[in-house]
Design a protein around this motif. Sequence first.
Motif, PDB file in Angstrom:
ATOM      1  N   ARG A  39       0.811  -1.227   0.000  1.00 50.02           N
ATOM      2  CA  ARG A  39       0.000   0.000   0.000  1.00 50.02           C
ATOM      3  C   ARG A  39       0.840   1.272   0.000  1.00 50.02           C
ATOM      4  NH1 ARG A  39      -4.666   1.733   4.364  1.00 50.02           N
ATOM      5  NH2 ARG A  39      -5.240   3.684   3.348  1.00 50.02           N
ATOM      6  N   TYR A  40       1.922   1.285   0.823  1.00 49.38           N
ATOM      7  CA  TYR A  40       2.701   2.520   0.995  1.00 49.38           C
ATOM      8  C   TYR A  40       4.078   2.476   0.338  1.00 49.38           C
ATOM      9  CZ  TYR A  40      -0.814   3.451   4.578  1.00 49.38           C
ATOM     10  OH  TYR A  40      -1.996   3.660   5.249  1.00 49.38           O
ATOM     11  N   GLY A  41       4.460   1.324  -0.213  1.00 46.55           N
ATOM     12  CA  GLY A  41       5.775   1.243  -0.857  1.00 46.55           C
ATOM     13  C   GLY A  41       6.889   0.888   0.107  1.00 46.55           C
ATOM     14  N   THR A  42       6.678   1.121   1.410  1.00 47.78           N
ATOM     15  CA  THR A  42       7.686   0.798   2.416  1.00 47.78           C
ATOM     16  C   THR A  42       6.998   0.529   3.760  1.00 47.78           C
ATOM     17  OG1 THR A  42       9.685   1.560   3.568  1.00 47.78           O
ATOM     18  CG2 THR A  42       8.037   3.230   3.035  1.00 47.78           C
ATOM     19  N   ASP A  43       7.691  -0.240   4.604  1.00 50.08           N
ATOM     20  CA  ASP A  43       7.163  -0.461   5.960  1.00 50.08           C
ATOM     21  C   ASP A  43       8.185  -0.026   7.002  1.00 50.08           C
ATOM     22  OD1 ASP A  43       8.997  -2.489   5.337  1.00 50.08           O
ATOM     23  OD2 ASP A  43       8.100  -3.863   6.796  1.00 50.08           O
ATOM     24  N   GLU A  44       9.266   0.669   6.509  1.00 57.35           N
ATOM     25  CA  GLU A  44      10.355   1.066   7.413  1.00 57.35           C
ATOM     26  C   GLU A  44       9.878   2.007   8.514  1.00 57.35           C
ATOM     27  OE1 GLU A  44      13.561   2.690   5.181  1.00 57.35           O
ATOM     28  OE2 GLU A  44      13.721   0.952   3.852  1.00 57.35           O
ATOM     29  N   ASN A  45       8.895   2.831   8.220  1.00 57.23           N
ATOM     30  CA  ASN A  45       8.429   3.818   9.201  1.00 57.23           C
ATOM     31  C   ASN A  45       7.143   3.357   9.905  1.00 57.23           C
ATOM     32  OD1 ASN A  45       7.057   4.050   6.765  1.00 57.23           O
ATOM     33  ND2 ASN A  45       6.463   6.184   7.169  1.00 57.23           N
ATOM     34  N   CYS A  46       6.940   2.036   9.896  1.00 57.09           N
ATOM     35  CA  CYS A  46       5.727   1.497  10.529  1.00 57.09           C
ATOM     36  C   CYS A  46       6.088   0.544  11.665  1.00 57.09           C
ATOM     37  CB  CYS A  46       4.867   0.753   9.504  1.00 57.09           C
ATOM     38  SG  CYS A  46       4.270   1.800   8.157  1.00 57.09           S
ATOM     39  N   ASP A  47       5.293   0.561  12.714  1.00 56.40           N
ATOM     40  CA  ASP A  47       5.440  -0.379  13.826  1.00 56.40           C
ATOM     41  C   ASP A  47       4.209  -1.281  13.856  1.00 56.40           C
ATOM     42  OD1 ASP A  47       7.926   0.491  14.938  1.00 56.40           O
ATOM     43  OD2 ASP A  47       6.889   2.299  15.651  1.00 56.40           O
ATOM     44  N   VAL A  48       4.461  -2.590  13.853  1.00 53.67           N
ATOM     45  CA  VAL A  48       3.368  -3.558  13.921  1.00 53.67           C
ATOM     46  C   VAL A  48       3.435  -4.233  15.285  1.00 53.67           C
ATOM     47  CG1 VAL A  48       2.350  -5.640  12.913  1.00 53.67           C
ATOM     48  CG2 VAL A  48       3.441  -3.942  11.427  1.00 53.67           C
ATOM     49  N   ILE A  49       2.361  -4.147  16.047  1.00 48.85           N
ATOM     50  CA  ILE A  49       2.332  -4.718  17.408  1.00 48.85           C
ATOM     51  C   ILE A  49       1.208  -5.754  17.470  1.00 48.85           C
ATOM     52  CG2 ILE A  49       2.088  -4.232  19.873  1.00 48.85           C
ATOM     53  CD1 ILE A  49       2.876  -1.263  19.102  1.00 48.85           C
ATOM     54  N   VAL A  50       1.575  -6.999  17.768  1.00 47.79           N
ATOM     55  CA  VAL A  50       0.581  -8.072  17.888  1.00 47.79           C
ATOM     56  C   VAL A  50       0.556  -8.548  19.334  1.00 47.79           C
ATOM     57  CG1 VAL A  50      -0.161 -10.337  17.082  1.00 47.79           C
ATOM     58  CG2 VAL A  50       1.035  -8.800  15.516  1.00 47.79           C
ATOM     59  N   ASN A  51      -0.617  -8.545  19.917  1.00 47.98           N
ATOM     60  CA  ASN A  51      -0.767  -9.043  21.294  1.00 47.98           C
ATOM     61  C   ASN A  51      -0.711 -10.577  21.265  1.00 47.98           C
ATOM     62  OD1 ASN A  51      -1.832  -9.987  23.784  1.00 47.98           O
ATOM     63  ND2 ASN A  51      -2.839  -8.008  24.115  1.00 47.98           N
ATOM     64  N   PRO A  52       0.299 -11.198  21.921  1.00 48.10           N
ATOM     65  CA  PRO A  52       0.446 -12.654  21.846  1.00 48.10           C
ATOM     66  C   PRO A  52      -0.671 -13.436  22.530  1.00 48.10           C
ATOM     67  CG  PRO A  52       2.007 -11.728  23.425  1.00 48.10           C
ATOM     68  CD  PRO A  52       1.349 -10.572  22.747  1.00 48.10           C
ATOM     69  N   ASP A  53      -1.454 -12.761  23.398  1.00 46.00           N
ATOM     70  CA  ASP A  53      -2.493 -13.468  24.145  1.00 46.00           C
ATOM     71  C   ASP A  53      -3.794 -13.607  23.368  1.00 46.00           C
ATOM     72  OD1 ASP A  53      -0.888 -13.899  26.400  1.00 46.00           O
ATOM     73  OD2 ASP A  53      -1.219 -11.819  27.027  1.00 46.00           O
ATOM     74  N   ASN A  54      -4.195 -12.519  22.687  1.00 43.53           N
ATOM     75  CA  ASN A  54      -5.492 -12.585  22.023  1.00 43.53           C
ATOM     76  C   ASN A  54      -5.438 -12.215  20.538  1.00 43.53           C
ATOM     77  OD1 ASN A  54      -5.092  -9.813  22.062  1.00 43.53           O
ATOM     78  ND2 ASN A  54      -6.500  -9.475  23.769  1.00 43.53           N
ATOM     79  N   GLY A  55      -4.238 -11.866  20.043  1.00 43.17           N
ATOM     80  CA  GLY A  55      -4.124 -11.560  18.624  1.00 43.17           C
ATOM     81  C   GLY A  55      -4.514 -10.151  18.259  1.00 43.17           C
ATOM     82  N   ASP A  56      -4.804  -9.249  19.243  1.00 43.17           N
ATOM     83  CA  ASP A  56      -5.131  -7.860  18.928  1.00 43.17           C
ATOM     84  C   ASP A  56      -3.965  -7.215  18.192  1.00 43.17           C
ATOM     85  OD1 ASP A  56      -7.608  -7.943  19.938  1.00 43.17           O
ATOM     86  OD2 ASP A  56      -7.159  -6.964  21.847  1.00 43.17           O
ATOM     87  N   LEU A  57      -4.300  -6.395  17.205  1.00 44.16           N
ATOM     88  CA  LEU A  57      -3.283  -5.821  16.324  1.00 44.16           C
ATOM     89  C   LEU A  57      -3.313  -4.294  16.363  1.00 44.16           C
ATOM     90  CD1 LEU A  57      -1.309  -6.042  13.786  1.00 44.16           C
ATOM     91  CD2 LEU A  57      -3.399  -5.947  12.416  1.00 44.16           C
ATOM     92  N   GLU A  58      -2.101  -3.725  16.396  1.00 46.63           N
ATOM     93  CA  GLU A  58      -1.976  -2.261  16.277  1.00 46.63           C
ATOM     94  C   GLU A  58      -0.896  -1.961  15.252  1.00 46.63           C
ATOM     95  OE1 GLU A  58      -1.242  -0.341  19.985  1.00 46.63           O
ATOM     96  OE2 GLU A  58      -3.042  -1.130  20.944  1.00 46.63           O
ATOM     97  N   ILE A  59      -1.209  -1.035  14.316  1.00 40.36           N
ATOM     98  CA  ILE A  59      -0.209  -0.606  13.330  1.00 40.36           C
ATOM     99  C   ILE A  59      -0.064   0.907  13.444  1.00 40.36           C
ATOM    100  CG2 ILE A  59       0.432  -0.535  10.885  1.00 40.36           C
ATOM    101  CD1 ILE A  59      -1.388  -2.927  10.423  1.00 40.36           C
ATOM    102  N   TRP A  60       1.178   1.377  13.667  1.00 41.54           N
ATOM    103  CA  TRP A  60       1.460   2.810  13.809  1.00 41.54           C
ATOM    104  C   TRP A  60       2.442   3.226  12.714  1.00 41.54           C
ATOM    105  CZ3 TRP A  60      -1.362   5.455  17.351  1.00 41.54           C
ATOM    106  CH2 TRP A  60      -1.986   4.686  18.349  1.00 41.54           C
ATOM    107  N   ARG A  61       2.092   4.364  12.068  1.00 43.79           N
ATOM    108  CA  ARG A  61       2.907   4.871  10.961  1.00 43.79           C
ATOM    109  C   ARG A  61       3.467   6.244  11.331  1.00 43.79           C
ATOM    110  NH1 ARG A  61       0.328   7.029   5.469  1.00 43.79           N
ATOM    111  NH2 ARG A  61       2.110   7.006   4.040  1.00 43.79           N
TER     112      ARG A  61
END
Length: 411
Positions: A39-61
């Motif tokens: 989508r953005y051409g790069t993921d270098e400036n993105c943080d992907v956070i996955v909660n190991p307990d329930n799979g909740d996802l957060e993506i910060w750009r």
Amino acid sequence: MSNINLIDSFQEFKDFKNIDRPTVISVLEEVFRSMLRKRYGTDENCDVIVNPDNGDLEIWRTRTVMEDGFSEDDDLEIELAEVKKIDPELEVGDDFIEQITLESFGRRAILAARQTLVSKVLELEKDEIYKKYKDRVGEIVTGEVYQVWKKETLVLDDEGNELLLPKTEQIPADYFKKGDSVRAIIEKVEMVNNNPKIIISRTAPEFLQRLFEMEVPEIFDGLITIKKIVREPGERAKVAVESYDDRIDPVGACVGMKGSRIHGIVRELKNENIDVINYTNNISLYIQRALSPAKITTIKLDDEEKRAAVYLKPDQVSLAIGRGGHNIKLAGKLTGYEIDVYREAQEDDEDVDIEEFSDEIESWVIDEFKKIGLDTAKSILELSTDELVKRTDLEENTVKDVLDILRSEFE
């Protein structure tokens, strides 16, 4: 955030029996990063956070705030005028951090990502099963029969992994039905069309060795060593053992009080006869022990040709050869010598060598008798027609003709 469409079955991913939690998390993260790159051409400036307990996802750009008209890359930078609409306090040079929702990727991208996620996890699981069983080749495994086919039997282990027991790796007397418990050794593991194929065996000599290790503590502890095992599965086996402690009788330890230790092994192998033999470097003595229960009178060795000529009393010849020739065949495999059995002539014996009948009996028929240690007329006449047919590859009529010829000699 509605990320449920992508990882609503996260539970099934994190509970995969052969994959640890951190590995699943890293796979999830890589799938999301792949979506970001598309989508953005790069993921270098993105943080992907996955909660190991329930799979909740957060993506910060994160993007750098630039002066209006000076932004060269919208994926990494954002103009001040656009930022002021969202956060008036930010200035040029600051980092603008925003949360990316899954909905913004679109339904098609989410479904594609979920498909990728499932296939990657399945691929990982197959690799883990392969590695796990590759390291366990030669170990005993216990499983439950799930399906029986003509040429092989499907067995499931405790974790539900599929193990194949081919007909060729089964003892002839084996009979399985669904639900039966099966013990076998892991014979080989290979990848076939990207799927792990685990072959188990009940006929391999190593299977008998592992059973001895389980039943005989002295073998497990290393006080007794199994030097060699040879088998005719379901019929007979010979096991050469050696003790490193003079106080321990290796044969007695393996057999146990009143056969207590070996009985369990014999039952597991469908009443396979097991001869436990004391190993020795003295080849002549080793061959004598290997041909047990027959008692040998004389042995002549040819070490260059690796042949042994064994002479026995007439009543010991059939014991040395054994039913179906298994005893002499296994003794040869155990010692590494080709063993030829000869009937010892008695002084008061008016016997006649079988070769002397070559004008009446064809040479190939004579060879059939000699193969099983019957090289004189009386040694053949001592056995019944049925016994001779069973031991040789001769037709009943041929055997009867030979017996008639030999009887007429003595009459």
